[in-house]
Motif scaffolding. Sequence first.
Motif, PDB file in Angstrom:
ATOM      1  N   GLU A 199      68.765  44.979 106.025  1.00 28.24           N
ATOM      2  CA  GLU A 199      67.344  44.902 106.328  1.00 28.24           C
ATOM      3  C   GLU A 199      66.590  44.167 105.232  1.00 28.24           C
ATOM      4  N   ARG A 200      65.667  43.361 105.668  1.00 26.95           N
ATOM      5  CA  ARG A 200      64.765  42.710 104.723  1.00 26.95           C
ATOM      6  C   ARG A 200      63.663  43.704 104.377  1.00 26.95           C
ATOM      7  N   ILE A 201      63.467  43.985 103.112  1.00 26.85           N
ATOM      8  CA  ILE A 201      62.531  45.023 102.710  1.00 26.85           C
ATOM      9  C   ILE A 201      61.207  44.416 102.270  1.00 26.85           C
ATOM     10  N   ALA A 202      60.187  45.268 102.193  1.00 25.66           N
ATOM     11  CA  ALA A 202      58.882  44.844 101.709  1.00 25.66           C
ATOM     12  C   ALA A 202      58.868  44.864 100.182  1.00 25.66           C
ATOM     13  N   LEU A 203      57.991  44.094  99.592  1.00 24.88           N
ATOM     14  CA  LEU A 203      57.910  44.001  98.140  1.00 24.88           C
ATOM     15  C   LEU A 203      57.662  45.359  97.503  1.00 24.88           C
ATOM     16  N   ASP A 204      56.887  46.217  98.175  1.00 20.74           N
ATOM     17  CA  ASP A 204      56.562  47.532  97.617  1.00 20.74           C
ATOM     18  C   ASP A 204      57.790  48.417  97.460  1.00 20.74           C
ATOM     19  N   SER A 205      58.904  48.063  98.119  1.00 17.71           N
ATOM     20  CA  SER A 205      60.105  48.904  98.084  1.00 17.71           C
ATOM     21  C   SER A 205      61.136  48.415  97.072  1.00 17.71           C
ATOM     22  N   THR A 206      60.777  47.446  96.248  1.00 15.77           N
ATOM     23  CA  THR A 206      61.788  46.819  95.406  1.00 15.77           C
ATOM     24  C   THR A 206      62.131  47.608  94.155  1.00 15.77           C
ATOM     25  N   VAL A 207      61.296  48.556  93.768  1.00 18.35           N
ATOM     26  CA  VAL A 207      61.570  49.351  92.568  1.00 18.35           C
ATOM     27  C   VAL A 207      61.857  50.781  92.973  1.00 18.35           C
ATOM     28  N   THR A 208      62.969  51.318  92.509  1.00 17.25           N
ATOM     29  CA  THR A 208      63.319  52.702  92.796  1.00 17.25           C
ATOM     30  C   THR A 208      62.367  53.630  92.050  1.00 17.25           C
ATOM     31  N   SER A 209      61.827  54.624  92.767  1.00 17.09           N
ATOM     32  CA  SER A 209      60.824  55.512  92.178  1.00 17.09           C
ATOM     33  C   SER A 209      61.438  56.682  91.418  1.00 17.09           C
ATOM     34  N   VAL A 210      62.771  56.746  91.360  1.00 17.14           N
ATOM     35  CA  VAL A 210      63.434  57.833  90.643  1.00 17.14           C
ATOM     36  C   VAL A 210      63.160  57.704  89.144  1.00 17.14           C
ATOM     37  N   ILE A 442      57.090  39.390 101.834  1.00 18.17           N
ATOM     38  CA  ILE A 442      55.787  39.413 101.169  1.00 18.17           C
ATOM     39  C   ILE A 442      54.738  38.900 102.137  1.00 18.17           C
ATOM     40  N   ASP A 443      53.727  39.684 102.366  1.00 14.82           N
ATOM     41  CA  ASP A 443      52.661  39.296 103.289  1.00 14.82           C
ATOM     42  C   ASP A 443      51.929  38.067 102.768  1.00 14.82           C
ATOM     43  N   LYS A 444      51.545  37.184 103.677  1.00 14.30           N
ATOM     44  CA  LYS A 444      50.871  35.940 103.285  1.00 14.30           C
ATOM     45  C   LYS A 444      49.550  36.203 102.563  1.00 14.30           C
ATOM     46  N   GLU A 445      48.931  37.338 102.848  1.00 14.12           N
ATOM     47  CA  GLU A 445      47.649  37.652 102.235  1.00 14.12           C
ATOM     48  C   GLU A 445      47.800  38.355 100.885  1.00 14.12           C
ATOM     49  N   PHE A 446      49.045  38.594 100.480  1.00  8.17           N
ATOM     50  CA  PHE A 446      49.268  39.318  99.231  1.00  8.17           C
ATOM     51  C   PHE A 446      48.790  38.482  98.043  1.00  8.17           C
ATOM     52  N   ASP A 447      47.990  39.092  97.174  1.00  9.87           N
ATOM     53  CA  ASP A 447      47.418  38.394  96.011  1.00  9.87           C
ATOM     54  C   ASP A 447      48.239  38.756  94.773  1.00  9.87           C
ATOM     55  N   PHE A 448      49.138  37.851  94.382  1.00  5.68           N
ATOM     56  CA  PHE A 448      50.002  38.117  93.247  1.00  5.68           C
ATOM     57  C   PHE A 448      49.211  38.287  91.958  1.00  5.68           C
ATOM     58  N   ILE A 449      48.253  37.400  91.721  1.00  3.38           N
ATOM     59  CA  ILE A 449      47.494  37.442  90.471  1.00  3.38           C
ATOM     60  C   ILE A 449      46.748  38.766  90.351  1.00  3.38           C
ATOM     61  N   ALA A 450      46.108  39.192  91.430  1.00  2.00           N
ATOM     62  CA  ALA A 450      45.368  40.457  91.404  1.00  2.00           C
ATOM     63  C   ALA A 450      46.308  41.634  91.163  1.00  2.00           C
ATOM     64  N   GLU A 451      47.470  41.611  91.808  1.00  8.94           N
ATOM     65  CA  GLU A 451      48.433  42.692  91.629  1.00  8.94           C
ATOM     66  C   GLU A 451      48.959  42.726  90.190  1.00  8.94           C
ATOM     67  N   ILE A 452      49.254  41.563  89.643  1.00  9.16           N
ATOM     68  CA  ILE A 452      49.765  41.500  88.273  1.00  9.16           C
ATOM     69  C   ILE A 452      48.692  41.947  87.280  1.00  9.16           C
ATOM     70  N   GLU A 453      47.435  41.559  87.520  1.00 12.29           N
ATOM     71  CA  GLU A 453      46.338  41.993  86.651  1.00 12.29           C
ATOM     72  C   GLU A 453      46.210  43.509  86.663  1.00 12.29           C
ATOM     73  N   ASN A 454      46.276  44.111  87.852  1.00 14.14           N
ATOM     74  CA  ASN A 454      46.187  45.570  87.954  1.00 14.14           C
ATOM     75  C   ASN A 454      47.326  46.257  87.203  1.00 14.14           C
ATOM     76  N   LEU A 455      48.527  45.714  87.335  1.00  9.64           N
ATOM     77  CA  LEU A 455      49.668  46.314  86.671  1.00  9.64           C
ATOM     78  C   LEU A 455      49.573  46.165  85.154  1.00  9.64           C
ATOM     79  N   MET A 456      49.073  45.025  84.683  1.00 10.39           N
ATOM     80  CA  MET A 456      48.924  44.799  83.252  1.00 10.39           C
ATOM     81  C   MET A 456      47.861  45.709  82.654  1.00 10.39           C
ATOM     82  N   GLN A 457      46.786  45.975  83.403  1.00 10.63           N
ATOM     83  CA  GLN A 457      45.725  46.836  82.916  1.00 10.63           C
ATOM     84  C   GLN A 457      46.153  48.304  82.876  1.00 10.63           C
ATOM     85  N   GLY A 458      47.116  48.635  83.741  1.00  6.46           N
ATOM     86  CA  GLY A 458      47.551  50.026  83.808  1.00  6.46           C
ATOM     87  C   GLY A 458      48.734  50.326  82.925  1.00  6.46           C
ATOM     88  N   ARG A 459      49.144  49.394  82.096  1.00  6.63           N
ATOM     89  CA  ARG A 459      50.342  49.566  81.261  1.00  6.63           C
ATOM     90  C   ARG A 459      50.121  50.598  80.164  1.00  6.63           C
TER      91      ARG A 459
END
Length: 459
Positions: A199-210, A442-459
């Motif tokens: 199965e082709r998975i969504a980007l949100d499923s790429t990291v194991t939450s364990v 990856i959805d065409k509307e997905f904003d990589f820059i915005a997602e990366i900014e959010n992740l960097m701010q939450g580090r």
Amino acid sequence: MMLSILNKFLRVTRKKGDEWKDVVFPQKKNTFLIKCLGLLVIFISLSIFWDKVGNAIPRINFLGGLINLLLIGLLIVFWLGTTYLSIKGYLALFKRNKSWIANNLAYMIGSLKLYDEEYFETTNKDKVVREKRITRVIRIKYKETDKHVFVRIMRDGDRFTSEATKLGENLESSLGLELDSTNQTVHYAEYVFLKHKDERIALDSTVTSVNDSDEIKITGNISYELHKVPHSLIVGGTGSGKSFFILGKIVSYLKLSPQADLRIIDPKKADLSLLRFVTGFENKVATEANQICRILRETVELMEQRYTDYFNDVSAFGKTYRDFGLPPVIIIFDEFSAFMHSVDKKVAKEALDYVFTLVMKGRQAGVMIEILMQRPSADDLPTNIRAQMGFKAGLGAMDSIGYNMIFDTNNVEYKTVIEKGGGYIQIDGKHTAPVYFETPYIDKEFDFIAEIENLMQGR
């Protein structure tokens, strides 16, 4: 005695997914009459048993025959259970080697004429008759698990030995399953098939939450642990989906705990270079030759410092950066070939020396590198560096020469890739040969820059 009989029937009917079974060719046909006669014999035998044991039950008058009634009830249950197991075990004997897998593989043997025949003379009513007989058949074994079907073509030193390594496409067609991996030894060629399409998975499923896991998922069936597979080579031309794939991996790395320390090299000043405008990536994005060498040099120095600080006595034996709670440091080097061709030989050699040091020593210290190229080139990326890449992926359509450069193999049958984001992948410890895969969706509307900014701010 009855207990041993029941155990025998249970052994017959028990599923044995871990046992190899032989494919029989030509297959023997069982007539319906023989099956019916066998069932009749079982029924008569059990009926006689019921009659003998039933008559042997003592007539107990105590409590008005209640105990006698209970014994009869238990005997009926036992008789019915024994009858069921007997019939099931009997039918299992006829189904042995008659699974759909065995049937389809036997059909393939017949279709491809993977057998030898010779003429024999026999006498029938004083007449000499010549008839063909099968004298040798390719030996095929198989076993089935919940997720995979394993097929082994035995290499016995006959004419089928060379055929054993060339049957991947035929096996795929015969079984109707997707080939997952292959393995070749002196004694057999093994083909592993997926029972269910990957199965082709969504980007949100790429990291194991364990907790305490650094597992990165690529597809429903393919994943890897970053500390075990530290260095990557990804090749793909324009329109192959390479850019989305690496951006998706960046998001995955930033979701790890502890968050990965990323350094970006983009000599063509393409999309990855725009990360220099994201808070947290200051001085960690390089586009010019001097900046690129600086980032490589500083990363090598950081790696050496980690060895000095954490791996300087016997107590560190067998440990990695994860045991010390250190974040992985990952260099993403885009357009590696373009860089090697755009700088003078001295700068190219300096950069290549740094890359070689990282791939040879970086794993234990958690310092890693991902090299991205548009076209595979053995001249730009030497074999001693390619050999250390535990994660290799080729995206989009390319010829066998390109695949062979990436995966260092030349005995794999590659299918034409038509899906964007599709390609072949090989991960150390997971695959013995490249397998087809599709990158996370990856959805065409997905904003990589915005997602990366959010992740960097939450580090």
